[in-house]
Motif scaffolding. Structure first.
Motif: not given
Length: 250
Positions: A92-117
């Motif tokens: 549901n897009g909510q942060r999980l606590p320590l030890g819980a398994t979930g999907e990894l989201w990455v944020s920061g200047p290295q994140v690209s803008r999208g996919y070519l074409n």
């Protein structure tokens, strides 16, 4: 080549890097990094520092790094680089606590803008959360108590065998512990009548007793995690990116 040219720093994809670290003697390296797939358990070399790295291409490669110090059955992918933020999220897009398994989201200047074409694809994988632009990796992870991240598997990487969900890498890890095994990969296939089964491909310098190998797996894992078929081959086929070529093992 490494010794002759005094190579001191190197990055190699995981499958080839594992083979290098466990089979090649080297006198020149100081730092050796691997990444691209889940790293199987190994005792790291003592002649140089080895790192397990994680990084989706969409995040300009390296995102986390973990220095290997000793044998670990399940090697973490480490902690984020200083200019990145990582979030472990539920469905549901909510942060999980320590030890819980979930999907990894990455944020920061290295994140690209999208996919070519591919103008429509970013909407599926690039999202905004709390004002931060994030890349949804599709990788399932969890935070360990020491702050390192443990890779669990792909969001779509689990297979269901006899009604039970399993990670193929778990089976591979057990097979690699069998005496004489140099390399292994496990694949899932569909029965013509429905359902799935797993098959293992192993590499060894000696003839592997398949019955003994299956019994070895059965002592550590439930019956549904024992491969329905196991084949000994000369080497694990790799694709042009030096990752396991799934098509060649079918």
């Amino acid at each position: 080549y490494f010794n002759a040219n005094q190579i001191t720093h190197s990055f190699i994809t995981t499958q080839v890097g594992y083979q290098f670290a466990t089979n090649v003697e080297n006198r020149s390296l100081r730092h050796f990094s691997v990444g691209g797939e889940k790293l199987s358990a190994l005792t790291p070399p003592t002649d140089y520092q080895m790192y397990n790295c994680y990084g989706p291409t969409e995040c300009t490669i390296f995102t986390t790094v973990y220095p290997l110090k000793q044998y670990e059955a399940d090697i973490p992918i480490g902690k984020p680089l200083d200019n990145l933020q990582l979030f472990i999220m539920d469905t549901n897009g909510q942060r999980l606590p320590l030890g819980a398994t979930g999907e990894l989201w990455v944020s920061g200047p290295q994140v690209s803008r999208g996919y070519l074409n591919l103008p429509d694809k970013p909407a599926e994988t690039f999202v905004t959360w709390n004002g931060k632009r994030c890349y949804r990796t599709g990788d399932i992870v969890r935070y360990l108590p020491d702050g390192n991240i443990q890779f669990v598997g792909r969001r779509d990487g689990q297979v269901k065998i006899r009604g039970f969900r399993i990670e193929l890498k778990e089976v591979e890890a057990v097979i690699r512990d069998f005496p004489g095994i140099k390399d292994a990969t496990v694949q899932a296939f569909d029965y013509e009548t429905g359902g799935k089964y797993i098959a293992a491909y192993v590499v060894s310098d000696e003839q592997v007793d398949i019955k003994e190998l299956h019994a070895f797996i059965g002592k550590q894992k439930p019956p549904y995690m024992i491969p329905a078929a196991t084949m000994q081959i000369d080497s694990i086929p790799l694709n042009q990116n030096q990752k396991v070529n799934r098509k060649e093992t079918t």
